[in-house]
Motif scaffolding. Structure first.
Motif, mmCIF file in Angstrom:
data_model
loop_
_atom_site.group_PDB
_atom_site.id
_atom_site.type_symbol
_atom_site.label_atom_id
_atom_site.label_comp_id
_atom_site.label_asym_id
_atom_site.label_seq_id
_atom_site.Cartn_x
_atom_site.Cartn_y
_atom_site.Cartn_z
ATOM 1 N N GLU A 25 1.005 -1.019 -0.033
ATOM 2 C CA GLU A 25 -0.332 -0.242 0.262
ATOM 3 C C GLU A 25 0.816 1.117 0.237
ATOM 4 O O GLU A 25 0.242 2.182 -0.323
ATOM 5 C CB GLU A 25 -0.997 -0.087 1.192
ATOM 6 C CG GLU A 25 -1.870 -0.809 0.785
ATOM 7 C CD GLU A 25 -1.025 -2.524 2.031
ATOM 8 O OE1 GLU A 25 0.389 -2.138 2.068
ATOM 9 O OE2 GLU A 25 -2.087 -3.144 2.065
ATOM 10 N N LYS A 28 1.550 2.718 -3.621
ATOM 11 C CA LYS A 28 0.168 3.355 -4.514
ATOM 12 C C LYS A 28 1.080 4.347 -4.938
ATOM 13 O O LYS A 28 0.723 5.629 -4.006
ATOM 14 C CB LYS A 28 -0.721 3.641 -3.852
ATOM 15 C CG LYS A 28 -1.938 3.908 -4.407
ATOM 16 C CD LYS A 28 -3.383 3.829 -3.664
ATOM 17 C CE LYS A 28 -4.303 4.493 -4.858
ATOM 18 N NZ LYS A 28 -5.349 4.520 -4.063
ATOM 19 N N GLY A 29 1.363 4.619 -6.531
ATOM 20 C CA GLY A 29 1.283 6.108 -6.441
ATOM 21 C C GLY A 29 2.547 6.250 -7.130
ATOM 22 O O GLY A 29 3.263 6.845 -7.668
ATOM 23 N N LYS A 30 3.435 5.288 -6.523
ATOM 24 C CA LYS A 30 5.132 5.459 -6.808
ATOM 25 C C LYS A 30 5.825 3.896 -7.024
ATOM 26 O O LYS A 30 7.124 3.572 -6.219
ATOM 27 C CB LYS A 30 5.681 5.691 -5.629
ATOM 28 C CG LYS A 30 4.912 6.845 -4.816
ATOM 29 C CD LYS A 30 5.575 7.251 -3.252
ATOM 30 C CE LYS A 30 4.668 7.817 -2.206
ATOM 31 N NZ LYS A 30 4.140 7.835 -0.788
ATOM 32 N N ILE A 101 -7.175 -1.474 -5.776
ATOM 33 C CA ILE A 101 -7.335 -0.021 -5.883
ATOM 34 C C ILE A 101 -6.731 0.611 -4.125
ATOM 35 O O ILE A 101 -5.888 1.356 -3.976
ATOM 36 C CB ILE A 101 -8.491 0.492 -6.139
ATOM 37 C CG1 ILE A 101 -9.084 -0.262 -4.853
ATOM 38 C CG2 ILE A 101 -8.968 0.700 -6.797
ATOM 39 C CD1 ILE A 101 -10.576 0.186 -4.556
ATOM 40 N N GLU A 105 -2.111 3.716 -8.008
ATOM 41 C CA GLU A 105 -2.758 4.381 -8.543
ATOM 42 C C GLU A 105 -3.839 4.651 -10.303
ATOM 43 O O GLU A 105 -3.164 3.837 -10.334
ATOM 44 C CB GLU A 105 -1.869 5.988 -8.285
ATOM 45 C CG GLU A 105 -2.221 7.486 -8.677
ATOM 46 C CD GLU A 105 -3.111 7.329 -7.246
ATOM 47 O OE1 GLU A 105 -4.603 7.159 -7.622
ATOM 48 O OE2 GLU A 105 -2.970 7.480 -6.123
ATOM 49 N N LYS A 106 -4.893 4.921 -10.247
ATOM 50 C CA LYS A 106 -4.998 5.069 -11.335
ATOM 51 C C LYS A 106 -4.293 6.156 -12.169
ATOM 52 O O LYS A 106 -3.565 6.776 -11.949
ATOM 53 C CB LYS A 106 -6.353 6.334 -11.604
ATOM 54 C CG LYS A 106 -7.682 6.535 -10.699
ATOM 55 C CD LYS A 106 -8.675 6.992 -10.980
ATOM 56 C CE LYS A 106 -9.879 6.470 -10.221
ATOM 57 N NZ LYS A 106 -10.670 8.075 -9.872
ATOM 58 N N GLU A 108 -1.481 3.837 -13.709
ATOM 59 C CA GLU A 108 -0.158 3.677 -13.376
ATOM 60 C C GLU A 108 0.466 2.397 -13.979
ATOM 61 O O GLU A 108 1.790 2.016 -13.995
ATOM 62 C CB GLU A 108 0.020 3.225 -11.113
ATOM 63 C CG GLU A 108 1.292 3.556 -10.913
ATOM 64 C CD GLU A 108 0.893 3.196 -9.286
ATOM 65 O OE1 GLU A 108 0.643 2.746 -8.616
ATOM 66 O OE2 GLU A 108 2.273 3.745 -9.386
ATOM 67 N N LEU A 142 -7.113 1.370 -13.229
ATOM 68 C CA LEU A 142 -5.824 1.636 -13.286
ATOM 69 C C LEU A 142 -4.526 1.713 -14.290
ATOM 70 O O LEU A 142 -3.183 1.564 -14.140
ATOM 71 C CB LEU A 142 -5.700 -0.297 -12.172
ATOM 72 C CG LEU A 142 -5.409 -0.624 -11.212
ATOM 73 C CD1 LEU A 142 -5.854 -1.271 -10.291
ATOM 74 C CD2 LEU A 142 -6.135 1.165 -9.940
#
Ligand SMILES: C[S@@+](CC[C@H](N)C(=O)[O-])C[C@H]1O[C@@H](n2cnc3c(N)ncnc32)[C@H](O)[C@@H]1O
Length: 213
Positions: A25, A28-30, A101, A105-106, A108, A142
């Protein structure tokens, strides 16, 4: 009686392994920061023993791969394969795809592979299939704008069901084949299940579902 451990809980072997991302988690985004290079991220859901994803990672060193598998003992086999090949562009999540989710991240991801997922044959189990519309809507969110889902199965009914679900979710279908190993698809990397089913003489069904712009 042996108690089954839940994916994501503390575990001796997997928690020690550097290729298995703990507390996913947090990334997320990274996810790019997890790899030593910037590149597309391709995910395989239900990676199993890892023949497919480790071979893909070996052949495509510029792409970053994430294998997701909920069964610990199976995932260990995949991790061992990646370690033997000394791959640096792959990591694994001991994780349930119902919770994607929470970790991505959306936009990604660029590609999602679903290979020989459980068919859940009874109608009342349809929502559990990894190609059911609610899963597809999550994958779509995603994936990036040109994102795509590559799907293979030996199960004709599941394939028909999935083609329908892809269409309902407004995904564009391409490269559909009802007998992959007799088709002119140039390079096909097989999975463990694919080898088993094709040795039994079963045809392999495959398609790609891409996002519309
Ligand atoms: C039939 S096996 C196929 C394995 C591999 N893809 C292959 O083709 O050889 C399906 C795999 O998906 C995993 N799986 C099923 N549902 C899952 C979920 N919700 N999240 C993560 N893995 C899942 C199972 O544990 C199993 O290892």
């Amino acid at each position: 009686m042996r108690r089954r451990k839940k994916p994501g809980s503390e575990e001796k072997l997997l928690s020690k392994d550097k290729l298995v991302v703990k507390e996913p988690e947090k990334y997320k985004g990274k996810w790019c920061s997890v790899f030593q290079q910037i590149g597309e991220i391709h995910v395989e859901i239900g990676t199993g023993r890892g023949q497919f994803i480790t071979t893909m990672a070996e052949k495509n060193p510029h792409i970053n791969y994430i294998g997701i598998e909920m069964k610990e003992e199976v995932l260990l086999r995949a991790v061992t394969k990646a370690e033997k090949k000394q791959l640096e562009n792959i990591v694994f999540l001991w994780f349930d795809a119902n919770r994607l989710i929470e970790v991505f991240e959306k936009g990604e991801l660029h590609r999602i592979y679903i290979n020989f997922c459980d068919p859940w044959p009874k109608n009342r189990w349809a929502k559990r299939r990894l190609t059911y519309r609610s899963f597809l809507e999550t994958y779509k969110s995603l994936l990036d704008k040109q994102g795509e889902i590559h799907f293979k199965t030996d199960n004709e009914k599941l394939f028909e069901f999935s083609l329908n679900e892809f269409s309902i979710c407004d995904l564009r279908l391409r490269n559909i084949t009802f007998d992959l190993h007799q088709s002119d698809l140039k390079e096909n990397i097989t999975t463990e299940y694919e080898d088993k089913f094709s040795q039994m003489g079963k045809p392999i069904y495959r398609c790609e579902a891409v996002k519309r712009n």
